[in-house]
Design an enzyme around this catalytic site. Structure first.
Site: not given
Length: 356
Positions: A106-107, A11
């Protein structure tokens, strides 16, 4: 319980804001947020930790954020740049495994069960990935390492920012027994309040309860609550998971029967839906999202949905759908409300988590 897998959840820390600060170092130390403008009903897609000190958070209406933090540096979403950096991050992931499930730009989940790098240590692999992201992109990431998917996600939040947390197979049972139920993915504020009212605070409390009671109180979500509380999560890492729609839904703390209360909930959900679109589809005008939907679940656990192709993606159109579907209530109370939007008819290139 499958505890032979090695799953990493990566993350990125304040991803959009961190990229902007990397591009413009004069922003470092200032309260920075990325999002839509206040005069266009914009919401924050992300904000840095300086901004969070003022109570700002993702999905907060921009107008409210500026009241709380007048000195906020508000930047527009630069989606092409964020996608470019996300692709660079995924190239780093590919050095260690091809079993990658992106949740957003983003993860992501990574299955490194069969990775031979760093003697096969998932802990060392996660450390190496985070170090490579920093060395090559000057961005920080947090990681969670666990044998179960939901635990890896929980673990990545334990030592944020720029940290990692490991739950070994031997630690799973003890970790879960003391785990607050509010940490379980999908347990929002309303569900957590209901759990507390029923005397459930940790997974151990669920373990001591009767399965049929949990199902009776929480319906379909009760199955996931029961499984996770018992260390059961057989979900695989889904490499190809295209989404055709995005949705926001809430199980209500108390069943409602008045339209005004339902309208307030839909308005809050609308802001969250805008946030999720802006977070991954900011390069697509909202006007292109025309197929809208709404869902109601009644106190007898039956549910109904209504979808329409509308002239525009507006709060007013969702409220119109609510008025239409409300006529199906027939005196029943509402226990869940959800709204959704279908992606425009073009190739979906971004992987999105439907309910996240």
């Amino acid at each position: 319980m499958n505890i032979s897998r090695k799953i990493i959840h990566i993350d990125m820390d304040c991803f959009y804001a961190s990229i902007e600060m990397r591009q413009n170092p004069t922003l470092i130390g200032k309260a920075v947020a990325v999002g839509g403008s206040a005069n266009q009903r914009g919401v924050l897609t992300t904000c840095n930790y300086e901004a969070r000190k003022f109570g700002l958070h993702s999905a907060m209406p921009t107008a409210q954020a500026l009241k709380l933090c007048p000195q906020l540096v508000l930047l527009p979403v630069n989606m092409s740049l964020y996608k470019e950096v996300s692709a660079q991050i995924h190239q780093i992931f590919q050095r260690y495994t091809s079993i990658i499930e992106p949740l957003s730009l983003d993860e992501a989940y990574l299955d490194v069960t069969h990775c031979q790098h760093h003697s096969g240590s998932a802990t060392w692999i996660a450390q190496a990935i985070r170090q490579a992201i920093w060395n090559e992109l000057q961005l920080t990431a947090s990681a969670g390492i666990a044998p179960l998917k939901f635990l890896a996600k929980i673990a990545s939040d334990q030592n944020k920012p720029n940290g990692q947390f490991v739950i070994t197979p031997e630690q799973v049972a003890d970790f879960i027994s003391t785990l607050p139920l509010k940490k379980i993915p999908g347990v929002g504020n309303v569900t957590n309040e209901k759990l507390k009212q029923l005397g459930f605070h940790t997974c151990a409390d669920i373990q001591k309860s009767e399965k049929h009671f949990i199902f009776q109180q929480f319906g379909k979500f009760g199955q996931r609550l029961w499984d996770f509380s018992h260390g059961i999560d057989e979900r695989e890492i889904e490499v190809n998971r295209p989404r055709k729609s995005l949705a926001v839904e809430n199980t209500l703390l108390q069943d409602i029967s008045d339209l005004n209360s339902a309208e307030m909930i839909v308005c809050e959900q609308f802001n969250k839906l805008i946030f999720r679109i802006q977070r991954n589809w900011a390069d697509t005008p909202l006007s292109e999202f025309k197929k809208l939907g709404i869902k109601l679940k009644f106190d007898d656990f039956s549910q109904t949905t209504l979808e329409r192709t509308m002239d525009n993606f507006t709060q007013e159109n969702f409220l119109y759908l609510l008025e239409q579907i409300w006529q199906r209530r027939n005196g029943r109370k509402i226990r869940l409300i959800g709204i959704n939007v279908h992606f425009p008819n073009k190739k979906v290139t971004t992987q999105l988590n439907l309910w996240e």
